[in-house]
Design a protein around this motif. Structure first.
Motif, PDB file in Angstrom:
ATOM      1  N   THR A  81      28.778  41.786  34.239  1.00  0.00           N
ATOM      2  CA  THR A  81      29.589  40.982  35.350  1.00  0.00           C
ATOM      3  C   THR A  81      30.157  41.816  36.307  1.00  0.00           C
ATOM      4  OG1 THR A  81      30.224  39.456  33.762  1.00  0.00           O
ATOM      5  CG2 THR A  81      31.357  39.575  35.812  1.00  0.00           C
ATOM      6  N   GLN A  82      30.689  43.107  36.122  1.00  0.00           N
ATOM      7  CA  GLN A  82      30.835  44.213  37.218  1.00  0.00           C
ATOM      8  C   GLN A  82      29.835  44.459  37.892  1.00  0.00           C
ATOM      9  OE1 GLN A  82      33.258  46.727  34.931  1.00  0.00           O
ATOM     10  NE2 GLN A  82      35.013  45.662  35.019  1.00  0.00           N
ATOM     11  N   ARG A  83      28.639  44.860  37.250  1.00  0.00           N
ATOM     12  CA  ARG A  83      27.534  45.225  38.038  1.00  0.00           C
ATOM     13  C   ARG A  83      26.978  44.440  38.751  1.00  0.00           C
ATOM     14  NH1 ARG A  83      24.821  46.247  33.699  1.00  0.00           N
ATOM     15  NH2 ARG A  83      25.743  48.686  33.570  1.00  0.00           N
ATOM     16  N   THR A  84      26.868  43.011  38.435  1.00  0.00           N
ATOM     17  CA  THR A  84      26.466  42.135  39.111  1.00  0.00           C
ATOM     18  C   THR A  84      27.320  41.684  40.240  1.00  0.00           C
ATOM     19  OG1 THR A  84      25.280  40.913  37.345  1.00  0.00           O
ATOM     20  CG2 THR A  84      25.655  39.486  39.131  1.00  0.00           C
ATOM     21  N   THR A  85      28.496  41.795  40.050  1.00  0.00           N
ATOM     22  CA  THR A  85      29.653  41.593  41.037  1.00  0.00           C
ATOM     23  C   THR A  85      29.328  42.641  42.157  1.00  0.00           C
ATOM     24  OG1 THR A  85      30.918  40.299  39.597  1.00  0.00           O
ATOM     25  CG2 THR A  85      31.869  41.434  41.932  1.00  0.00           C
ATOM     26  N   GLY A  86      29.318  44.052  41.706  1.00  0.00           N
ATOM     27  CA  GLY A  86      29.257  44.918  42.541  1.00  0.00           C
ATOM     28  C   GLY A  86      27.939  45.108  43.553  1.00  0.00           C
ATOM     29  N   GLN A  87      26.781  44.484  42.670  1.00  0.00           N
ATOM     30  CA  GLN A  87      25.377  44.228  43.620  1.00  0.00           C
ATOM     31  C   GLN A  87      25.551  43.276  44.507  1.00  0.00           C
ATOM     32  OE1 GLN A  87      22.713  43.348  40.261  1.00  0.00           O
ATOM     33  NE2 GLN A  87      22.453  45.446  39.716  1.00  0.00           N
ATOM     34  N   GLU A  88      26.176  42.124  44.148  1.00  0.00           N
ATOM     35  CA  GLU A  88      26.443  41.240  45.008  1.00  0.00           C
ATOM     36  C   GLU A  88      27.162  41.691  46.308  1.00  0.00           C
ATOM     37  OE1 GLU A  88      24.752  38.230  45.390  1.00  0.00           O
ATOM     38  OE2 GLU A  88      23.776  38.869  43.736  1.00  0.00           O
ATOM     39  N   GLU A  89      28.444  42.309  45.890  1.00  0.00           N
ATOM     40  CA  GLU A  89      29.341  42.544  46.993  1.00  0.00           C
ATOM     41  C   GLU A  89      28.425  43.620  47.862  1.00  0.00           C
ATOM     42  OE1 GLU A  89      32.646  44.383  44.925  1.00  0.00           O
ATOM     43  OE2 GLU A  89      33.698  42.720  44.637  1.00  0.00           O
ATOM     44  N   ARG A  90      27.948  44.731  47.229  1.00  0.00           N
ATOM     45  CA  ARG A  90      27.174  45.495  48.407  1.00  0.00           C
ATOM     46  C   ARG A  90      25.956  44.912  48.985  1.00  0.00           C
ATOM     47  NH1 ARG A  90      27.395  48.418  43.389  1.00  0.00           N
ATOM     48  NH2 ARG A  90      25.249  47.852  42.782  1.00  0.00           N
ATOM     49  N   ALA A  91      25.333  43.912  48.323  1.00  0.00           N
ATOM     50  CA  ALA A  91      24.391  43.165  49.166  1.00  0.00           C
ATOM     51  C   ALA A  91      25.140  42.310  50.429  1.00  0.00           C
ATOM     52  CB  ALA A  91      23.637  42.013  48.123  1.00  0.00           C
ATOM     53  N   THR A  92      26.265  41.618  49.914  1.00  0.00           N
ATOM     54  CA  THR A  92      26.993  41.147  51.146  1.00  0.00           C
ATOM     55  C   THR A  92      27.420  41.970  52.204  1.00  0.00           C
ATOM     56  OG1 THR A  92      27.845  39.441  49.458  1.00  0.00           O
ATOM     57  CG2 THR A  92      29.158  39.544  51.657  1.00  0.00           C
TER      58      THR A  92
END
Length: 205
Positions: A81-92
């Motif tokens: 979840t944290q990895r996905t959240t980080g990926q999404e935040e970085r993508a955002t």
């Protein structure tokens, strides 16, 4: 996870298979029979106690393993979840940066286009003003020269007319003076002739 649960179930099944077969006790009124029964009961109680202890240990191990697996799964899910959240935040953040840079580029292009257009319009206005100023100056010069030519012509015509009038006046004055002088001369001659005639008449008389 599935392999661990299967192993624990197999262990419980194996323990169940170690249970002694049920004994069929035939009542006996003799003392020997009672002793045998007591020994059998004690033996059965010991076996049951050992089985219960083994079952407790297996259950404890099973649930401990399950708790560990649960915590591991929870950790895995948390990390995912944290990895996905980080990926999404970085993508955002990356998309936000891309959009901001694109916006800045467009703003810069528009500002440069506006500046260029303002410069072009300013130069065109300056050229038009210069042309109009030069045309005005040229027309003013032309009109001034025309005025000066007319003034010169009128002045020269006035001088010429003054000269003609002056000469005419001088001619008339000369004519009048000569006529007056002639008249005076004629009157003088007339007077002399009259006086002479009178004198002659008086002499003859």
């Amino acid at each position: 996870m599935g392999g661990g649960s299967k192993g624990a179930s197999q262990t419980v099944e194996n323990l169940q298979n170690t249970l002694p077969p049920k004994q069929v006790i035939i009542p006996d009124e003799s003392v020997t029979g009672q002793v045998v029964l007591n020994e059998a009961a004690a033996k059965q109680a010991q076996i049951n106690s050992e089985y219960a202890a083994k079952l407790d240990r297996v259950n404890k191990q099973f649930f401990t393993t399950e708790d560990i697996r649960k915590q591991q799964n929870l950790g895995d899910e948390t990390r995912l979840t944290q990895r996905t959240t980080g990926q999404e935040e970085r993508a955002t953040l990356a998309e936000t940066g891309n959009q901001q840079r694109a916006l800045r580029r467009v703003e810069g292009q528009e500002r440069r286009a506006e500046t260029a257009e303002e410069g072009s319009q300013s130069r065109a206005l300056t050229r038009a003003k210069g042309q109009e100023d030069r045309a005005t100056i040229a027309e003013t010069g032309s009109q001034t020269r025309g005025t000066r030519r007319v003034e010169g012509q009128e002045t020269r015509a006035g001088i010429a007319e003054t000269g003609r009038q002056t000469r005419g006046t001088r001619r008339v004055e000369g004519q009048e003076v000569r006529a007056t002088d002639l008249q005076k001369e004629q009157f003088r001659r007339y007077k002399e002739a009259r006086d002479y005639a009178q004198a002659q008449s008086a002499y003859r008389a």
